[in-house]
Design an enzyme around this catalytic site. Structure first.
Site, PDB file in Angstrom:
ATOM      1  N   HIS A  17       0.710  -1.269  -0.053  1.00 31.39           N
ATOM      2  CA  HIS A  17       0.060   0.010   0.046  1.00 31.39           C
ATOM      3  C   HIS A  17       0.747   1.131  -0.277  1.00 31.39           C
ATOM      4  CE1 HIS A  17      -3.897   2.065   1.863  1.00 31.39           C
ATOM      5  NE2 HIS A  17      -2.952   3.051   1.154  1.00 31.39           N
ATOM      6  N   HIS A  19       1.032   4.864  -2.560  1.00 33.07           N
ATOM      7  CA  HIS A  19       0.748   5.583  -3.722  1.00 33.07           C
ATOM      8  C   HIS A  19       2.011   6.280  -4.273  1.00 33.07           C
ATOM      9  CE1 HIS A  19      -3.499   5.638  -2.423  1.00 33.07           C
ATOM     10  NE2 HIS A  19      -2.976   5.314  -1.338  1.00 33.07           N
ATOM     11  N   HIS A 197      -9.685   1.106  -0.833  1.00 35.61           N
ATOM     12  CA  HIS A 197      -9.653   1.731   0.290  1.00 35.61           C
ATOM     13  C   HIS A 197     -10.869   1.567   0.787  1.00 35.61           C
ATOM     14  CE1 HIS A 197      -5.995   3.248  -1.076  1.00 35.61           C
ATOM     15  NE2 HIS A 197      -5.620   3.992  -0.194  1.00 35.61           N
ATOM     16  N   GLU A 200     -11.341   3.421   6.269  1.00 39.09           N
ATOM     17  CA  GLU A 200     -10.205   4.400   6.818  1.00 39.09           C
ATOM     18  C   GLU A 200     -10.973   5.622   7.602  1.00 39.09           C
ATOM     19  OE1 GLU A 200      -8.000   6.441   3.742  1.00 39.09           O
ATOM     20  OE2 GLU A 200      -6.371   6.898   4.917  1.00 39.09           O
ATOM     21  N   ASP A 278       1.757   4.220   2.869  1.00 38.55           N
ATOM     22  CA  ASP A 278       0.642   4.724   2.146  1.00 38.55           C
ATOM     23  C   ASP A 278       1.379   5.851   1.328  1.00 38.55           C
ATOM     24  OD1 ASP A 278      -2.041   5.338   1.752  1.00 38.55           O
ATOM     25  OD2 ASP A 278      -2.362   5.965   3.572  1.00 38.55           O
ATOM     26  N   ASP A 279       1.506   7.218   1.909  1.00 44.79           N
ATOM     27  CA  ASP A 279       2.297   8.377   1.198  1.00 44.79           C
ATOM     28  C   ASP A 279       3.409   8.784   2.117  1.00 44.79           C
ATOM     29  OD1 ASP A 279      -0.148   9.058  -0.760  1.00 44.79           O
ATOM     30  OD2 ASP A 279      -1.181   8.400   0.999  1.00 44.79           O
TER      31      ASP A 279
HETATM   32  N1  HPA Z   1      -6.555   7.380   1.581  1.00 49.67           N
HETATM   33  C1  HPA Z   1      -7.408   7.645   0.291  1.00 49.67           C
HETATM   34  N2  HPA Z   1      -7.052   8.268  -0.763  1.00 49.67           N
HETATM   35  C2  HPA Z   1      -5.460   8.253  -0.953  1.00 49.67           C
HETATM   36  C3  HPA Z   1      -4.974   7.927   0.077  1.00 49.67           C
HETATM   37  C4  HPA Z   1      -5.350   7.516   1.229  1.00 49.67           C
HETATM   38  O1  HPA Z   1      -4.816   7.226   2.310  1.00 49.67           O
HETATM   39  N3  HPA Z   1      -3.514   8.256  -0.051  1.00 49.67           N
HETATM   40  C5  HPA Z   1      -3.404   8.657  -1.527  1.00 49.67           C
HETATM   41  N4  HPA Z   1      -4.825   8.976  -1.772  1.00 49.67           N
HETATM   42 ZN    ZN Z   2      -3.704   4.964   0.569  1.00 45.12          ZN
END
Ligand code: HPA
Ligand code: ZN
Length: 340
Positions: A17, A19, A197, A200, A278-279
């Protein structure tokens, strides 16, 4: 280095996971902005970093889309991907399944072909250079329409040899998985893997929809599944992999602090949980930093760390044979270092 930190660093790991656009470091963002004549709404890196103070997912997404606006040429996507692979190499990440957001680029007039060929060229070259295997997952932006997602899937048809799956990301609440039922069904018929996703920020019913309506092969985040006994039982009995992102959850206020993160409970409940970044450029760390943070906050044992790392391969889209080879490498490392 304490034993457990050494274990986290040295074991071969997979990341499921991430991006790609979320690995854009501030230095590269400003470099590309200069090169491509893009005016960022931040004067310098200090100002940009001040904007990394998020209260919720949408706060982050606003900065994330602004940041990716500097990516214009094929070589920009190449450089971004290469930088992430270099980081993986430093952290002993041996397999990656990378999300990218084509609509974040095509909506700005960047051709789909530039995005996908830049990423693919870097994965091929970097994969060989660093010995990293990879899959790519093309995400649909859920704040856009299903018809937009279909346009993107149609554009992808000439590049299917470069794409392994589709995903669903961006603003969750108000955009339930069911909105994308038809496009996910078509992607499945095209032989693509499915992830989304869910849970969250969105409610447990979104997780349920991702499983029952989209029929995902793996679930991204899924934190809020813990609110439903029925969902926990389903995730356990079907061994659906969850891609958990600790530092992301902290930065986006999905959890108040890492000491109250549900990942330890999830492990104890027998769920197939994995750790991911994630990012990483926006949330304060790549894979190792996520492992270290969660290990310290929840006092995770060596056994729990090994389980999480093995899960990253088990939950991947590698073949069974490839997974077994990776698990064996982990066991060999453990045998050789036992008692050290
Ligand atoms: N959630 C939803 N969209 C996203 C995320 C995330 O954590 N990171 C990049 N796009
Ligand atoms: Zn994500």
């Amino acid at each position: 280095m304490p034993n457990i930190k050494k274990l986290i660093k040295e074991l071969p790991k997979a990341e499921l996971h991430i991006h790609l656009e979320g690995s854009l470091e501030p230095e590269l963002m400003f470099e590309l902005a200069n090169k491509n004549n893009i005016q960022l709404p931040f004067l310098n890196i200090d100002e940009l970093l001040k904007a990394y103070d998020f209260n919720k997912l949408q706060d982050f997404l606003n900065v994330y889309y602004t940041g990716m606006s500097v990516l214009i040429e094929e070589e920009d996507f190449f450089d971004l991907t290469m930088m992430y692979l270099q980081k993986c190499n430093e952290q002993n990440v041996k397999h990656v399944e990378i999300f990218f957001d084509p609509q974040g680029h095509t909506k700005r007039g960047v051709k789909f072909s530039k995005v996908i060929t830049g990423i693919n060229r870097a994965l091929k070259e970097g994969g060989i250079q660093f010995g990293i295997s990879y899959k790519t997952i093309m995400c649909f932006l859920r704040h856009l329409s299903e018809s937009d997602a279909f346009d993107t899937l149609n554009e992808a048809k000439d590049y299917l040899h470069m794409i392994d799956g589709v995903g669903l990301d961006s603003s969750e609440v108000g955009n339930p998985p069911s909105k994308f039922q038809k496009v996910f069904s078509e992607a499945k018929q095209m032989g693509l893997k499915l992830v989304a996703h869910a849970g969250e920020e969105g409610p447990p019913s979104y997780v349920e929809e991702a499983l029952s309506i989209l029929k995902v092969d793996r679930l991204d985040h899924g934190n809020r599944s813990m609110e439903s006994e029925q969902l926990i039982n389903r995730l356990r009995s079907e061994q659906i992999a969850l891609t958990i992102c600790p530092l992301s959850n902290l930065k986006l206020c999905v959890v108040d602090d890492l000491a109250s993160h549900p990942i330890k409970k999830m492990l104890k409940q027998g769920l197939l949980v994995t750790v991911n970044s994630d990012d990483p450029s926006y949330f304060g760390g790549y894979l190792i930093e996520n492992f270290n943070a969660i290990q310290e906050s929840l006092n995770l044992s060596e056994d729990e760390i090994v389980t999480l790392i093995k899960n990253s391969f088990i939950g991947s889209f590698l073949t069974t044979k490839e997974k077994n080879k990776c698990i064996k490498e982990i066991d060999t490392y453990l045998d050789e270092t036992q008692g050290q």
